[in-house]
Motif scaffolding. Sequence first.
Motif, PDB file in Angstrom:
ATOM      1  N   THR A   1      30.085  15.188  13.610  1.00 56.66           N
ATOM      2  CA  THR A   1      30.845  16.034  14.533  1.00 56.66           C
ATOM      3  C   THR A   1      29.991  16.590  15.667  1.00 56.66           C
ATOM      4  O   THR A   1      30.524  17.171  16.613  1.00 56.66           O
ATOM      5  CB  THR A   1      31.517  17.202  13.785  1.00 56.66           C
ATOM      6  N   SER A   2      28.677  16.446  15.574  1.00 62.80           N
ATOM      7  CA  SER A   2      27.801  16.959  16.629  1.00 62.80           C
ATOM      8  C   SER A   2      26.463  16.250  16.567  1.00 62.80           C
ATOM      9  O   SER A   2      26.179  15.487  15.632  1.00 62.80           O
ATOM     10  CB  SER A   2      27.593  18.475  16.481  1.00 62.80           C
TER      11      SER A   2
ATOM     12  N   GLY B   1      33.130  14.895   8.879  1.00 64.90           N
ATOM     13  CA  GLY B   1      32.826  16.258   9.250  1.00 64.90           C
ATOM     14  C   GLY B   1      32.958  17.164   8.042  1.00 64.90           C
ATOM     15  O   GLY B   1      33.525  16.781   7.011  1.00 64.90           O
TER      16      GLY B   1
ATOM     17  N   GLU C   1      37.146  20.078  12.019  1.00 62.76           N
ATOM     18  CA  GLU C   1      35.972  19.637  12.765  1.00 62.76           C
ATOM     19  C   GLU C   1      35.969  18.119  12.940  1.00 62.76           C
ATOM     20  O   GLU C   1      35.626  17.600  14.013  1.00 62.76           O
ATOM     21  CB  GLU C   1      34.696  20.090  12.056  1.00 62.76           C
TER      22      GLU C   1
END
Length: 268
Positions: A16-17, A38, A43
Amino acid sequence: MPTTLSGRTVLVTGATSGIGYETARQLAERGAAVLLHGRTPEEARAATDRLIATVGTDGGLVRPLAADFARLEEVENLAHAVVREHPRLDVLVNNAATAAPERHTLTADGNEIAFQVNFLAHYLLTDLLAAALTTDRGGRVVNVSSSLHRTAAIQWNDPHRVRRYARLAAYAQSQLALTVFASDSRVTAVSVNPGVCETGLLPLYGNEGAPAAEGAHHVVALCDPATEIVNGAYYDGSERVAPAAAATDDRTIKRLNKLADLLVGPTA
């Protein structure tokens, strides 16, 4: 020109990031079907929507999945969902990671949180996905590790560091364990240090880092079946180098497997 990854299915944890999201994005750009994991459904869905909007890919090729790796039951549920819906999985990218907190923290399962999220959850997930992971040429597991594994020692008698806790030592131990796991003969796997990047883990390393997309580039290269690998190999960026001696030591590998099996408990 990068080769296409069309027809290949890849599960990326912690997508997710940071490096995980950029890995998922680059895989999708090259035509792979991406299972984007996630911590929560919200998310995972938000990251999936952002990826689809950015890449312009077919929404059917990016699938959000959720599991909190601080809860091993959720890891089991994730694995069962993947096997049920995707009986063939070409690549598993074990990327999800947390910085060990300043204060000693145990999960609901009783494990030190960094050791569980960064290693035990991936150990369990990989084991449960064995039936889906293809044994065809190019099928593999890619463990996103860290250069800090070289500074670590696994505290065999106190892996949760109850008696003596230090944030950096706990994080490094989890990365060494993940790197050792790549040498497990049960899977075809490699480890990669993507370099110091601008992610949530940056404070563990320093004040400056490369863009997350740069680190992800090294991960994606190892997902490509055109990249020949040797089980247990360790990459520093794009260069294959020797990992810490413990990472390929047979006794350490067997001892870690025994400890991990004990800590994750029986699986369904």
